[in-house]
Scaffold this active site. Sequence first.
Site, PDB file in Angstrom:
ATOM      1  N   CYS A  12      16.734   1.560  31.156  1.00  0.00           N
ATOM      2  CA  CYS A  12      17.426   1.156  32.813  1.00  0.00           C
ATOM      3  C   CYS A  12      17.906   1.661  33.264  1.00  0.00           C
ATOM      4  CB  CYS A  12      19.328  -0.042  32.107  1.00  0.00           C
ATOM      5  SG  CYS A  12      20.019   0.029  32.889  1.00  0.00           S
ATOM      6  N   CYS A  57      21.364   1.905  35.174  1.00  0.00           N
ATOM      7  CA  CYS A  57      22.344   2.540  34.970  1.00  0.00           C
ATOM      8  C   CYS A  57      21.975   3.788  34.721  1.00  0.00           C
ATOM      9  CB  CYS A  57      22.291   1.909  33.158  1.00  0.00           C
ATOM     10  SG  CYS A  57      21.924   0.262  32.574  1.00  0.00           S
ATOM     11  N   ASP A  58      20.852   4.793  33.851  1.00  0.00           N
ATOM     12  CA  ASP A  58      20.687   5.753  34.206  1.00  0.00           C
ATOM     13  C   ASP A  58      20.031   6.827  35.688  1.00  0.00           C
ATOM     14  OD1 ASP A  58      21.856   5.409  31.641  1.00  0.00           O
ATOM     15  OD2 ASP A  58      19.633   5.105  30.684  1.00  0.00           O
TER      16      ASP A  58
END
Length: 303
Positions: free
Chosen positions: A131, A134-135
Amino acid sequence: MYDVIIIGSGPAGLTAAIYAERAKLSALVIEKEYISGGQVVNTYEVDNYPGLPGIGGVELGMKFREHAEKMGAVFATETVEHITIEDTVKKVVTDQQTYEARSLIIATGAVHRKLEVPGEEELAGMGVSYCATCDGAFFKGRTVAVIGGGDVAVEDAIFLARICEKVYLIHRRDSLRAAKMLQEKLFSCENVELVWDAAVEEICGEDQVESIRIKKLKNGEKAYLPVDGVFIAVGIVPNTKEFCNNLEMNEGGYLVAGEDCAMKTPGIYAAGDVRTKKLRQIITAAADGAVAAAGVEEYLNSL
Ligand code: NAP
């Protein structure tokens, strides 16, 4: 006993909930996680949802959720473990309790596919991610590789190019599967290097990703690329295996249903990415939700 239980709260499940509420059906939405929206929430920017060009994935997911709540949808955050079907009674057993309904809409979507190479599991969360939104921020100013050639891989590479110093996009062929407009955006990113016809054989590192070993598929040459992070975007697998064993699935695990979303078993509908279909998009998932809810209404009237 509910009229309908909707499993999943991505675009398909939430649209089904909106339509079920409009039809005044008693409905329950069961979602695994409180954050609704399914895969949409992992998307930085959505450029193809009509009327909302460029909307953020999280924002769109939240809008769907707010809309369903405003219409009166009821949610339970639980994990479905299995389903049993006894004629017109469908039982849904979760990790917390058992629910009964006269019909079901399964809208559980899909999750990322694993690359299945050494190092992937060992270094998950230590540089290996599925992701980018997200990261990605953990890799500010660093070098990363994105694996894949579809919409997700290309969107991820474009997103990461804004944060990282360098992004490799590694694809097993010499042309991308992603939408042409995304490809154009990608090709204009100066810090993205495309590595064509290459397979990742290993993700290497002690406690953190340090490099990847790739093999050029046309001449068999091998090389190590030093990277700090690896974003894997090699497609999706449907969320069915755990609890849909008694329902008809194709060899890929997708629930078999046509454009009317009706499965072979009367009263059971499959909507969104989890269904056998050609085009998996937010808009087609939402459309499925509406179609499935209309199907449920018709089915209940026929009982
Ligand atoms: P996808 O379209 O299936 O693409 C997967 C990519 O990974 C393909 O390029 C494939 O290569 C490659 N791949 C598959 N297995 C591999 C392996 N073992 N090793 C290396 N490469 C591998 O999947 P996706 O990008 O995750 O997208 C999933 C669905 O969501 C698609 O239907 C997509 O259109 C949709 N989506 C839509 C939007 C949007 O509308 N905004 C955004 C994101 C996703 P090949 O090309 O050689 O098969």
